[in-house]
Design a protein around this motif. Structure first.
Motif, PDB file in Angstrom:
ATOM      1  N   VAL A  31      37.685  26.251  36.648  1.00  0.00           N
ATOM      2  CA  VAL A  31      38.022  27.744  36.053  1.00  0.00           C
ATOM      3  C   VAL A  31      36.763  28.456  36.037  1.00  0.00           C
ATOM      4  O   VAL A  31      36.656  29.594  36.095  1.00  0.00           O
ATOM      5  N   SER A  32      35.632  27.846  35.329  1.00  0.00           N
ATOM      6  CA  SER A  32      34.552  28.545  34.978  1.00  0.00           C
ATOM      7  C   SER A  32      33.877  29.023  35.979  1.00  0.00           C
ATOM      8  O   SER A  32      33.267  30.201  35.890  1.00  0.00           O
ATOM      9  N   SER A  33      33.717  28.465  37.329  1.00  0.00           N
ATOM     10  CA  SER A  33      33.116  28.993  38.202  1.00  0.00           C
ATOM     11  C   SER A  33      33.711  30.218  39.078  1.00  0.00           C
ATOM     12  O   SER A  33      33.162  31.138  39.450  1.00  0.00           O
ATOM     13  N   LEU A  34      35.082  30.095  38.829  1.00  0.00           N
ATOM     14  CA  LEU A  34      35.920  31.065  39.341  1.00  0.00           C
ATOM     15  C   LEU A  34      35.906  32.344  38.345  1.00  0.00           C
ATOM     16  O   LEU A  34      36.125  33.543  38.894  1.00  0.00           O
ATOM     17  N   LEU A  35      35.984  31.960  37.097  1.00  0.00           N
ATOM     18  CA  LEU A  35      35.762  33.293  35.920  1.00  0.00           C
ATOM     19  C   LEU A  35      34.539  33.852  36.173  1.00  0.00           C
ATOM     20  O   LEU A  35      34.340  35.137  36.343  1.00  0.00           O
ATOM     21  N   PRO A  54      44.416  27.905  39.081  1.00  0.00           N
ATOM     22  CA  PRO A  54      43.223  28.390  38.633  1.00  0.00           C
ATOM     23  C   PRO A  54      42.979  29.738  38.388  1.00  0.00           C
ATOM     24  O   PRO A  54      42.615  30.411  37.557  1.00  0.00           O
ATOM     25  N   ALA A  55      43.617  30.524  39.724  1.00  0.00           N
ATOM     26  CA  ALA A  55      43.764  31.791  39.628  1.00  0.00           C
ATOM     27  C   ALA A  55      44.481  32.376  38.230  1.00  0.00           C
ATOM     28  O   ALA A  55      44.362  33.597  37.604  1.00  0.00           O
ATOM     29  N   ALA A  64      40.426  34.800  46.725  1.00  0.00           N
ATOM     30  CA  ALA A  64      39.470  35.035  47.715  1.00  0.00           C
ATOM     31  C   ALA A  64      38.165  34.546  47.142  1.00  0.00           C
ATOM     32  O   ALA A  64      37.299  33.824  47.606  1.00  0.00           O
ATOM     33  N   ALA A  65      37.781  34.558  45.878  1.00  0.00           N
ATOM     34  CA  ALA A  65      36.619  34.352  45.296  1.00  0.00           C
ATOM     35  C   ALA A  65      36.550  32.854  44.949  1.00  0.00           C
ATOM     36  O   ALA A  65      35.488  31.989  45.121  1.00  0.00           O
ATOM     37  N   GLY A  66      37.753  32.110  44.801  1.00  0.00           N
ATOM     38  CA  GLY A  66      37.586  30.827  44.464  1.00  0.00           C
ATOM     39  C   GLY A  66      38.435  29.782  45.505  1.00  0.00           C
ATOM     40  O   GLY A  66      38.653  28.781  45.140  1.00  0.00           O
TER      41      GLY A  66
END
Length: 195
Positions: free
Chosen positions: A18-22, A153-154, A184-186
């Motif tokens: 979650v943090s890396s995606l955030l 996560p999204a 797309a980012a995660g």
């Protein structure tokens, strides 16, 4: 105005994913808190042994130093930290008004199932019960953003972004806040079991 988010929760709650995606969604710094543990701490946890408060102290000090570096440089960032006890959160957040606490909340059974799917993480499942026993849930005076981890996560990141924007009285960045942009980012990190 820069914002620093501490994403807390027990092991297996999804902090890393979650943090890396955030951070990718917000376009800011990301620091995996576990990477700041001294090697001796990692070895002890890998052996299934819980750390003492004295052993956690240098780790928490490193996290506090990283937060202060970001603040001094005017950077926004997302940092993971289990932060299970109020005393730990007081150390890393304390009187830093620009630091937001985000709690990834989930049931023991859900997180246990997720941990069973993980591979290559130093935190063994045997320590999960001790983490839940140690957990001191954030109280209202800590102004936590609380997000249930049962979603994807999204979805979790979208809710965090929504609550951060509400607290700052601004809309999330249009170019990065849509579910499609988050997917797309995660995509790479979401494909793995949540960490």
């Amino acid at each position: 105005m820069p914002v620093i988010a501490i994403v807390m929760g027990v092991s297996g709650s999804g902090k890393s994913t979650v943090s890396s995606l955030l951070a990718a969604t917000l376009g800011c710094q990301f620091q995996e808190g576990d990477d700041l543990h001294p090697a001796a701490n990692v070895q002890k946890m890998h052996a299934g042994l819980a750390l003492t408060d004295a052993e956690r102290l240098p780790w928490l000090q490193r996290i506090g130093a990283e937060i202060d570096r970001w603040r001094a440089e005017g950077l926004s960032g997302v940092l993971t930290c289990s932060a299970l006890k109020r005393a730990y959160r007081d150390m890393i957040i304390g009187d830093r008004p620009d630091v937001r606490l985000i709690w990834l909340k989930g049931s023991y059974d859900l997180i246990r199932r997720r941990m069973a799917l993980r591979q290559g993480h130093f935190m063994p499942m045997a320590l999960l019960a001790s983490q839940f026993a140690t957990l001191e849930e954030p109280t209202a005076d800590e102004h936590p953003i609380i997000v249930d981890v049962s979603g994807s996560p999204a979805e979790i990141v979208a809710e965090i972004v929504r609550q951060l924007a509400a607290r700052h009285g601004s809309a999330p960045p249009e170019s990065r806040s849509s579910a499609a942009a988050m997917d797309a980012a995660g995509v790479a990190s979401i494909g793995k079991a949540q960490a």
